[in-house]
Scaffold this active site. Structure first.
Site, mmCIF file in Angstrom:
data_model
loop_
_atom_site.group_PDB
_atom_site.id
_atom_site.type_symbol
_atom_site.label_atom_id
_atom_site.label_comp_id
_atom_site.label_asym_id
_atom_site.label_seq_id
_atom_site.Cartn_x
_atom_site.Cartn_y
_atom_site.Cartn_z
ATOM 1 N N LYS A 116 16.728 -44.973 -0.950
ATOM 2 C CA LYS A 116 16.351 -43.615 -1.326
ATOM 3 C C LYS A 116 15.078 -43.178 -0.614
ATOM 4 O O LYS A 116 14.939 -42.027 -0.190
ATOM 5 C CB LYS A 116 16.170 -43.529 -2.842
ATOM 6 C CG LYS A 116 17.478 -43.366 -3.610
ATOM 7 C CD LYS A 116 17.200 -43.212 -5.091
ATOM 8 C CE LYS A 116 18.398 -42.667 -5.846
ATOM 9 N NZ LYS A 116 19.619 -43.399 -5.614
ATOM 10 N N GLU A 200 8.075 -39.925 -8.091
ATOM 11 C CA GLU A 200 8.555 -38.599 -7.724
ATOM 12 C C GLU A 200 8.276 -37.653 -8.887
ATOM 13 O O GLU A 200 8.426 -38.031 -10.055
ATOM 14 C CB GLU A 200 10.059 -38.658 -7.436
ATOM 15 C CG GLU A 200 10.614 -37.481 -6.669
ATOM 16 C CD GLU A 200 12.049 -37.741 -6.252
ATOM 17 O OE1 GLU A 200 12.278 -38.161 -5.107
ATOM 18 O OE2 GLU A 200 12.941 -37.522 -7.091
ATOM 19 N N ARG A 293 30.070 -41.985 1.122
ATOM 20 C CA ARG A 293 31.418 -42.379 0.702
ATOM 21 C C ARG A 293 32.133 -41.154 0.171
ATOM 22 O O ARG A 293 31.544 -40.084 0.045
ATOM 23 C CB ARG A 293 31.337 -43.423 -0.419
ATOM 24 C CG ARG A 293 30.423 -42.984 -1.564
ATOM 25 C CD ARG A 293 30.443 -43.927 -2.728
ATOM 26 N NE ARG A 293 29.351 -43.712 -3.660
ATOM 27 C CZ ARG A 293 29.287 -42.762 -4.568
ATOM 28 N NH1 ARG A 293 30.273 -41.881 -4.655
ATOM 29 N NH2 ARG A 293 28.254 -42.652 -5.384
#
Length: 452
Positions: A116, A200, A293
């Site tokens: 990430k 974050e 995906r």
């Protein structure tokens, strides 16, 4: 040239890939664990091989066994579906080294987007907006406090290798930070073999908007519009719809452009999803992550565009996909997807196990589609995800698609296990859902929908 594909997965996505192979004139090879030996899609595949064992580590995560079967069956390619090994760069590399095509993005893209924090850094380089946050954190308390002060409270402690809401903790005040960091590091190390974390800023009332992209591996890509996936429990999606309602077209255009910048910037290959948080307080949006995906919710994109995303994946890997121009892709109507889980909504969504004594999905047709890997008489175990079916509806208008969903859910008959069907029916009749305004906090704010 792809003549035969190993479907390295189970459940409804295995059935979906097998059907796409048939549509493409390609043979399919299914695999199954002991609990899945009676799965209906095994008869739809051209060949089916036992993986043995019941645990995922013994079966669907057993790379050596999957490669052995692929070789025995003389497969030309492997489609991983989603989950299990779908975003495992090591397996993708092993497939390619064995001389087969990997129906998915390059291992390099899987690695880049699998972290990430690395994905966040690439997004910044490409001019894609991200939520204010920190670098990877060291174990130094002073550095941790300084990073938290810079980001501001409330904030999220996030695992760099996380996914599906795992390894993510909200922290409201400084005195709770150290414990959250320790817990997230421990969880990340166990689940992802990577204890790296970062901070974050917490967006209090976001909507979860994602853009479907498809890259051609040469720096070019197209988008297939967006989906709203805001209705979630424990960061797992429950209801999705396409297109996203009640958002300014100018904002959607910026999101699509940002998603394409990320896909083109890494020469992305195949189907991928770029996820964003939309701040309902400010109107700003931020990059969240990219899933390398096919997504669980891909059917609603197919319903509004007419595209067959899985067939496109197969044809791209085979070198037979004709070039697609953005102008050739249009959206029409509206679609919803409801995920039917064998779970207990009133008991914190704990899984429900047992034999499907009755399993009668609604009849498909007239804007109704059902994707499932189960049949009556099969056992739902604790070993795999409790998703037992997806109900997808389409209509010329959002109202018609929602009405069809309510009718389809009412017609769905299941006994032997508890399900969230009652909750889904309550959601599809809730004013906030009908008005297209839920945020990711919706189920927390309206707990009555979870026990209906």
């Amino acid at each position: 040239m792809i003549r035969k594909v190993l479907v390295a997965n189970r459940g409804e996505i295995a059935a979906r890939i097998i059907e796409a192979c048939r549509q493409c004139g390609v043979a399919s090879v299914a695999v199954y664990s002991e609990p899945d030996a009676q799965a209906p899609y095994l008869k739809q595949a051209d060949e089916a091989y036992p993986l043995g064992g019941a645990l995922a580590t013994e079966s669907y995560l057993n790379q050596a066994a999957l490669l052995e079967i692929a070789g025995k069956a003389q497969c030309d390619a492997v489609h991983p579906g989603y989950g299990f090994l779908a975003e495992n760069a090591e397996f993708a590399t092993a497939v390619e080294q064995a001389g087969m095509a990997w129906i998915g993005p390059t291992p390099e893209c899987i690695v880049a987007m699998g972290s990430k924090h690395q994905a966040r850094q690439l997004a910044v380089e490409l001019g894609v907006p991200v939520v204010p946050g920190s670098a990877i954190l060291s174990a130094d308390d002073a550095a941790l406090a300084e990073a938290a002060s810079s980001v501001g409270f409330p904030l999220l402690v996030k695992a760099s290798g996380g996914g599906g809401g795992i390894g993510m903790r909200a922290v409201a005040k400084p005195e709770d930070l150290a414990a959250a960091v320790r817990a997230t590091r421990d969880l990340a190390g166990k689940h992802f073999s990577d204890s790296a974390i970062y901070l974050e800023r917490l967006v209090a009332q976001p909507r979860h908007i994602e853009v479907q992209v498809f890259g051609f591996g040469d720096g070019q890509a197209v988008h297939l519009y967006e989906r709203d996936c805001s209705i979630q429990r424990r960061y797992q999606k429950v209801v999705e719809e396409a297109p996203a309602p009640n958002l300014p077209e100018a904002t959607l255009e910026k999101m699509r452009a940002a998603a394409l910048a990320l896909a083109c910037g890494q020469k992305y290959r195949g189907a991928g999803t770029v996820e964003f948080l939309y701040d309902t307080d400010t109107g700003e949006f931020y990059f969240l992550e990219m899933n390398t995906r096919i997504q669980v919710e891909h059917p609603i994109t197919e319903m509004i565009t007419g595209a067959d995303l899985v067939a496109m994946q197969i044809k791209l890997a085979a070198g037979t996909l004709a070039p697609i121009e953005q102008s050739a892709l249009n959206q029409h109507g509206h679609a919803f997807e409801c995920r039917v889980y064998a779970e207990r909504p009133a008991k914190h969504f704990l899984p429900s196990t047992g034999v499907l004594e009755t399993f009668a999905p609604p009849v498909e047709g007239a804007g109704v589609r059902v994707d499932t890997g189960y049949a009556q008489g099969m056992k739902v175990t604790h070993l795999y995800d409790p998703l037992i079916a997806k109900v997808i509806t389409w209509g010329e208008t959002r109202e018609l698609a929602a009405a069809r969903m309510r009718d389809a859910l009412a017609a769905f008959q299941v006994s032997g296990v508890e399900t969230n069907l009652g909750m889904l029916q309550a959601l599809m009749s809730h004013d906030a859902v009908l008005n297209g305004t839920p945020t990711t906090q919706f189920l927390s704010l309206y707990p009555g929908t979870a026990v209906a």
